[in-house]
Scaffold this active site. Structure first.
Site, PDB file in Angstrom:
ATOM      1  CE  LYS A  54      -4.279  -1.413   1.650  1.00 52.75           C
ATOM      2  NZ  LYS A  54      -5.105  -0.623   0.745  1.00 52.75           N
ATOM      3  N   GLY A  70     -15.921 -17.232   3.116  1.00 48.78           N
ATOM      4  CA  GLY A  70     -17.221 -16.684   2.725  1.00 48.78           C
ATOM      5  C   GLY A  70     -17.566 -16.825   1.265  1.00 48.78           C
ATOM      6  CB  SER A  71     -16.585 -15.068  -1.749  1.00 50.39           C
ATOM      7  OG  SER A  71     -15.185 -14.999  -1.671  1.00 50.39           O
ATOM      8  NE  ARG A 108      -7.618  -7.598 -10.575  1.00 55.23           N
ATOM      9  CZ  ARG A 108      -7.957  -8.533  -9.698  1.00 55.23           C
ATOM     10  NH1 ARG A 108      -8.607  -8.211  -8.598  1.00 55.23           N
ATOM     11  NH2 ARG A 108      -7.662  -9.788  -9.937  1.00 55.23           N
ATOM     12  CG  ASP A 114     -15.685 -10.755   6.126  1.00 50.07           C
ATOM     13  OD1 ASP A 114     -15.207 -11.662   6.823  1.00 50.07           O
ATOM     14  OD2 ASP A 114     -16.378 -10.954   5.110  1.00 50.07           O
ATOM     15  CD  GLU A 120      -3.111 -12.501   3.153  1.00 54.28           C
ATOM     16  OE1 GLU A 120      -4.166 -11.896   2.886  1.00 54.28           O
ATOM     17  OE2 GLU A 120      -2.014 -12.184   2.697  1.00 54.28           O
ATOM     18  CG  HIS A 131      -3.700 -13.474  -2.915  1.00 54.98           C
ATOM     19  ND1 HIS A 131      -3.541 -13.492  -1.551  1.00 54.98           N
ATOM     20  CD2 HIS A 131      -4.645 -12.554  -3.162  1.00 54.98           C
ATOM     21  CE1 HIS A 131      -4.343 -12.607  -1.007  1.00 54.98           C
ATOM     22  NE2 HIS A 131      -5.031 -12.019  -1.964  1.00 54.98           N
TER      23      HIS A 131
HETATM   24  N1  GLN Z   1     -16.139 -12.689   3.139  1.00 56.41           N
HETATM   25  C1  GLN Z   1     -15.329 -12.087   2.114  1.00 56.41           C
HETATM   26  C2  GLN Z   1     -15.030 -13.118   1.053  1.00 56.41           C
HETATM   27  O1  GLN Z   1     -14.938 -14.264   1.395  1.00 56.41           O
HETATM   28  C3  GLN Z   1     -14.031 -11.572   2.678  1.00 56.41           C
HETATM   29  C4  GLN Z   1     -13.182 -10.917   1.625  1.00 56.41           C
HETATM   30  C5  GLN Z   1     -11.976 -10.206   2.145  1.00 56.41           C
HETATM   31  O2  GLN Z   1     -11.524 -10.459   3.236  1.00 56.41           O
HETATM   32  N2  GLN Z   1     -11.405  -9.327   1.381  1.00 56.41           N
HETATM   33  O3  GLN Z   1     -14.845 -12.796  -0.115  1.00 56.41           O
END
Ligand code: GLN
Ligand code: ZN
Length: 759
Positions: A116, A436-437, A519, A603, A669, A698
């Site tokens: 960043k 989650g996703s 992006r 989150d 992470e 990633h």
């Molecule tokens: N719950 C979100 C997902 O699983 C979290 C995404 C994130 O931490 N950037 O996509």
């Protein structure tokens, strides 16, 4: 008339032209000539837009990142890249992305690290250093852009990153002292001055943004030495700082041997008068009075009140500019035809900000009278914002006043809660879950688009999403995960989705801001008091829970993340806005609980990136950020399990704050850093449940079960196995099912092995 200039213009293009050209080029659908032609077209257009300025920036345009450009300008390309075949553009994109475009054998190579840029959401490629790094000037790209601008009739002011900031923002991979490289680096800067001299430019802007951060004596001294060694010749140097206050670097910044100083008069307004006192009389002072980081229209009359006496004192030594590069705001408000007209009138994107600058300068020169009409319009827009019923919601204000401290605390402590929750969920040791996703397939994105374009009606869309949810749950059940999720297929983006369902938010259509490379993000606009007119996620969560006997987590974005990833109103403290967000999230949490959702994840992916640039201000931020999270999360019964998720591995320095959030489980992470995160537990025993990520989402790589077992065993040395969870690093939405299924299957297999080993 004060000279007006700009520090940098958004390069991505009003219609994201650069993004699309880059991605086409990477896919070998266009060649490098076509890419360069698009780039030149954008530069030309952007200079044209800035034509009312006295000086236009050159060198702010970049095909990927301006710090990466600097590494190429200074000939600092890591050997692993420079030793490969190919031209400079291929090397450039190799360092940016780990692979060269248009390369038939597509050798992959480690990309440079992305980090960043200060406290913005822009990411730069970290320069790499070693003890024997050598620099060499490679100025042709910059020179040709200067010629380009000059032939198009513009007064070009090249912009480069200064030697100290360049070193500071890089990483010495062998642990050597970066400042040892300074003498050599300065030689190359001096060669650069020579080359620029021949190009006929008058001013050069050197950015040293690290002057707004804490510098020790060694770095402060290095500044003085370095700038005394620079041989500027006839070139005049404007030293630019932005994003914050200079504080104990103020004197240093004023006294460096340059010809002018730019300071951020939005974030460092309180220092302006001191700088005026200290700045030697031969130097120009550039005041960044238009906010380059936010999208609100400036109050021109108030600025004139402020600037008129300064202009009297400084006369032609006063320059005006945006506070920082306009890279951080969208290009042009005129494309926004769908915004409500009042909200529209409160905003200014890059193009409008430059017009504000021109207006300011004209009014300072000729007085306000001739510009009455423009000033009146500005005043009216601001008045309408102040008076708007849309920005204040008495109910929300009353609810905030009625908050009691006990609303932010759970009824019992973690151990007691955990026992209650366990008797209900009966989860095995090392429970497995996801963040989650799940993969956002082409089909999902297509359905969302059709629905947005009203080519799919509500019913059809709902059925589609229900099918997706069922599919996602079936997959998770057959993989053997313990705590399931609905998959988030209804969400385009974790912040935008919630902003669409909250009052106080507006969304732009083209308000793209570069995040890294090609992006972009489109931060929603938080303009008023936040309220939740109705439940947002409850229908989906209930539907999902009804399909299975295993627990399904409700999924929410937390208040601090909603705040940090939006353009936020500037008429009240951010902490206050965050409390309103917290209240809205809290209502959603309680509705989920009422609907029988017993595990709720909130989150806070962006909690860490809101940290102020100076450590002395961290505790203030963390205090309100943590208390907002607690307000959103902790109103639930003991039997409801709260999860949170964060996406960064530098955890050590804010561990206590994270513990104070008191979530039952945090997933975080860690896999890339090999559980390095856990070293933090040597100093501070994290008290609650934790899921250190074991699958690097990633990367397309699929982790093996024994690798996951090894990572988790490492974790179990620091945290009792009873409190450990097994999960990926982050959401899976950018991955494909072909990768996700085997990876999660290995994860479940690893958990089984761990259970056998630990019981
Ligand atoms: N719950 C979100 C997902 O699983 C979290 C995404 C994130 O931490 N950037 O996509
Ligand atoms: Zn994440």
């Amino acid at each position: 008339m004060p000279l007006i200039h700009n520090l940098g213009f958004p390069r991505i293009g009003a219609q994201r032209e650069l993004k699309f050209a880059l991605e086409n080029y990477w896919r070998a659908e266009i060649n490098s000539d076509a890419l360069e032609a698009t780039a030149a077209g954008l530069r030309s257009k952007h200079w044209q837009i800035q034509d009312t300025l006295d000086l236009v920036p050159v060198g702010d345009f970049s095909l990927y990142d301006q710090v990466l450009d600097m590494s190429f300008l200074l000939g600092n390309v890591p050997q692993r890249i420079s030793e490969l075949n190919g031209d400079e553009l291929q090397a450039y994109f190799r360092l940016a992305r780990g692979r060269a475009p248009q390369d038939p054998d597509s050798q992959s190579v480690a990309a440079g690290e992305l980090t960043k840029w200060f406290d913005t959401n822009y990411h730069y490629i970290v320069p790499e250093f070693e003890k024997d790094t050598r620099f060499s000037l490679n100025v042709s790209r910059l020179l040709s852009q200067i010629i380009e601008a000059r032939t198009q009739g513009h007064n070009a002011k090249p912009v480069i990153l200064g030697p100290l900031s360049y070193l500071r923002l890089g990483k010495a991979r062998d642990g050597s002292n970066k400042l040892d490289l300074l003498p050599q680096l300065l030689k190359v800067y001096n060669e650069l001055f020579k080359a620029l001299q021949a190009s006929g430019i008058e001013w050069l802007q050197i950015d040293e943004p690290i002057l707004v951060t804490e510098l020790d004596l060694q770095w402060q001294r290095a500044f003085t030495q370095a700038y005394h060694e620079l041989r500027r010749g006839d070139i005049k140097v404007l030293l630019a700082t932005y994003f914050g206050e200079l504080q104990d670097n103020l004197l240093l910044a004023c006294e460096l041997p340059v010809d002018g100083l730019h300071i951020d008069a939005i974030n460092a307004r309180s220092e302006v008068s001191k700088v005026i006192d200290w700045l030697p009389a031969h130097k120009v002072l550039s005041l960044g009075v238009i906010d380059g980081r936010n999208i609100w229209r400036a109050d021109i009359n108030a600025l004139l009140d402020y600037l008129e006496p300064i202009e009297k004192r400084l006369a032609n030594r006063l320059w005006l500019a945006p506070s920082c590069s306009l890279l951080h705001v969208p290009v042009d408000l005129r494309s926004e035809t769908a915004l409500a007209s009042d909200v529209h009138s409160w905003l200014a994107f890059a193009v409008q900000k430059l017009a504000e600058l021109t207006l300011l300068a004209q009014a300072l020169e000729n007085g306000r009278e001739p510009l009455e009409e423009a000033l009146r319009q500005n005043a009216e827009a601001l008045q309408s914002r102040r008076d708007s019923k849309k920005t204040t919601n008495p109910q929300v204000r009353a609810a905030l006043l009625a908050l009691r401290p006990d609303m932010s605390a759970r009824d019992t402590d973690f151990t007691a809660r955990a026992a209650l929750q366990q008797s209900q969920f009966k989860l095995p040791l090392f429970p497995t879950t996801s963040i989650g996703s799940f993969p956002q397939t082409l089909e999902i994105r297509r359905a969302r688009k059709l629905y947005r374009e009203k080519k799919l009606d509500q019913k059809e869309y709902e059925h589609f999403l229900q099918r997706e949810i069922r599919h996602c749950l079936q997959q998770q059940e057959s993989l053997g995960l313990d705590v399931l999720v609905h998959g988030e297929s209804e969400r385009n983006d974790m912040v935008e989705y919630f902003s669409e369902h909250l009052q106080g938010y507006a969304r732009s259509q083209f308000g793209w801001v570069q995040s890294y490379g090609s992006r972009c993000v489109k931060p929603p606009i938080l303009f008023g008091d936040v309220a939740r007119p109705e439940a947002i996620t409850v229908t989906w969560a209930k539907y999902a829970q009804a399909q299975t006997t295993k627990p399904v987590k409700g999924m929410l974005t937390g208040p601090v993340t909603l705040l940090n990833w939006s353009f936020v109103r500037d008429d009240q403290p951010r902490s206050e806005t965050c409390r309103q967000l917290a209240l809205a999230v809290r209502e959603e949490v309680l509705d989920l609980e009422k609907a029988g959702i017993a595990i709720i994840q909130i989150d806070e992916a962006a909690l860490r990136e809101g940290l102020p640039l100076r450590r002395t201000q961290w505790s203030n931020y963390l205090d309100w950020a943590v208390s907002c999270f607690r307000l959103s999360a902790n109103g639930v019964q003991d039997t409801t399990q709260i999860h949170t998720h964060m996406c960064y591995s530098e955890f050590n320095d804010i561990m206590e704050a994270i513990a104070a959030m008191d979530a039952d489980v945090i997933t975080i992470e860690t896999s890339r850093s090999d559980m390095e995160l856990l070293d933090a537990f040597d100093q501070f025993a994290y008290p609650n449940g934790i899921g250190p990520g074991v699958y690097d989402i990633h990367s397309p790589n699929i982790p093996h079960a024994d690798h996951i077992v090894a990572l988790m065993r490492k974790a179990a040395q620091k945290i009792p196995a009873q409190r450990l969870w097994v999960n990926p690093d982050c959401g899976l939405k950018t991955r494909r099912w072909e990768e996700v299924a085997p990876a999660l299957s290995n994860m479940v297999e690893a958990a089984k092995q761990l259970r056998a080993q630990f019981t």
